[in-house]
Design an enzyme around this catalytic site. Sequence first.
Site, PDB file in Angstrom:
ATOM      1  N   HIS A   1       0.840  -1.207   0.000  1.00 37.83           N
ATOM      2  CA  HIS A   1       0.000   0.000   0.000  1.00 37.83           C
ATOM      3  C   HIS A   1       0.872   1.252   0.000  1.00 37.83           C
ATOM      4  CE1 HIS A   1      -3.703  -2.329   1.675  1.00 37.83           C
ATOM      5  NE2 HIS A   1      -3.547  -2.444   0.364  1.00 37.83           N
TER       6      HIS A   1
ATOM      7  N   HIS B   1      -4.529  -8.859   5.469  1.00 37.57           N
ATOM      8  CA  HIS B   1      -4.851  -7.451   5.235  1.00 37.57           C
ATOM      9  C   HIS B   1      -5.391  -7.406   3.814  1.00 37.57           C
ATOM     10  CE1 HIS B   1      -4.637  -3.156   5.596  1.00 37.57           C
ATOM     11  NE2 HIS B   1      -3.630  -2.998   4.770  1.00 37.57           N
TER      12      HIS B   1
ATOM     13  N   HIS C   1       0.339   3.428  13.383  1.00 37.96           N
ATOM     14  CA  HIS C   1      -0.623   3.530  12.285  1.00 37.96           C
ATOM     15  C   HIS C   1      -1.924   4.123  12.836  1.00 37.96           C
ATOM     16  CE1 HIS C   1      -2.721   2.136   8.563  1.00 37.96           C
ATOM     17  NE2 HIS C   1      -1.517   2.157   8.048  1.00 37.96           N
TER      18      HIS C   1
ATOM     19  N   ASP D   1       0.932   4.089   1.430  1.00 38.50           N
ATOM     20  CA  ASP D   1       1.410   4.751   2.658  1.00 38.50           C
ATOM     21  C   ASP D   1       2.598   4.020   3.282  1.00 38.50           C
ATOM     22  OD1 ASP D   1      -0.567   2.752   3.237  1.00 38.50           O
ATOM     23  OD2 ASP D   1      -0.855   3.544   5.249  1.00 38.50           O
ATOM     24  N   HIS D   2       2.997   2.886   2.680  1.00 33.26           N
ATOM     25  CA  HIS D   2       4.134   2.124   3.214  1.00 33.26           C
ATOM     26  C   HIS D   2       5.316   2.070   2.248  1.00 33.26           C
ATOM     27  CE1 HIS D   2       1.858   0.414   6.696  1.00 33.26           C
ATOM     28  NE2 HIS D   2       0.867   0.840   5.927  1.00 33.26           N
TER      29      HIS D   2
HETATM   30 ZN   LIG Z   1      -2.397  -1.273   4.215  1.00 31.54          ZN
HETATM   31 ZN   LIG Z   2      -1.176   1.467   6.037  1.00 27.64          ZN
END
Ligand SMILES: [Zn+2]
Ligand SMILES: [Zn+2]
Length: 310
Positions: free
Chosen positions: A63, A141, A270, A65-66
Amino acid sequence: MFEILFLGTSASAPSAKRGLSGQIVSHNEYRFLIDCGEGTQRQILQSGTGFKRLTRVLLTHGHLDHILGLGGLLSTFLRWEAIEELEIFGGRSTLDRVHTLLYDVVLRGNQPPMPLKMQEIKPGIIFEADDFTITAFQVSHRGPDCLGYVFEEKARRPFLAEKADELGVPFGPERRELVAGNPVTLADGRLISPDQVLGAWEKGSKLVVVGDAGKTDDLLEVCRDADGLVIESTYLDEEADMAKQFSHLTARMGAELAVKAGVKKLILTHISRRYREKDVVAQAQSIFPNTVVARDFDTYQIKRDIQDGR
Ligand SMILES: [Zn+2]
Ligand SMILES: [Zn+2]
């Protein structure tokens, strides 16, 4: 002992106080960057920790944001900073996306400024040093190839110097051999076995870093008896439905996992902009008292027996 430095602790988008996901786990001379959200390189600079020996990146999932920070990091390495090499570990679909970001967007036909390795990994031991291992494990996830990482010191037997003194074992190579588990013959002909000078096996420190997760029942065994557990806490229980919908955890779910798994310390990260930190802490602490919410630039030391505070 492991040390973890939080570079970014916000979920999905940065806030004024929190950057996007990034953590550095250190053990002796080894350093691992776990995830690299947008802005991670500036957080590294601001923390004062520097890029030295920061040659290994472990990604939890793909993802944005990572991973977006990897583009900026490589761009900087192209122009200014020198780093010996860069090795990026992750699942196949994570690396696919990172490959597009680095090769199609940043490099565009240019060679990387240093050896750049993409290490596709699956659950299991992914790194081993003399005295510790890193094991990747599957996390549920959104999407495939979501991984967490266990950092664990190898079990060891302490050297009982008093016993060695009593037996007249000289200082030097004889003691080194015994520590290594090999018997030695002394100058007077006596055979000394390692069992005579080594104590009982002692477990090493264990740090578990989960990343984003949508449920915890499949994490119980891997978190068992961890000295430190780092896990996401995107929602509060009041929005448990939304947490489920987006495959994230609530503070309560992380705390319940810590209780069930017998974890020593719980570190939540997070964190969504929608909540106040104290509400997240309060919800988790009502179930698992030894909980903290990480802030950017916090450092925690994770070791056997001793529980460290901020
Ligand atoms: Zn994620
Ligand atoms: Zn995330």
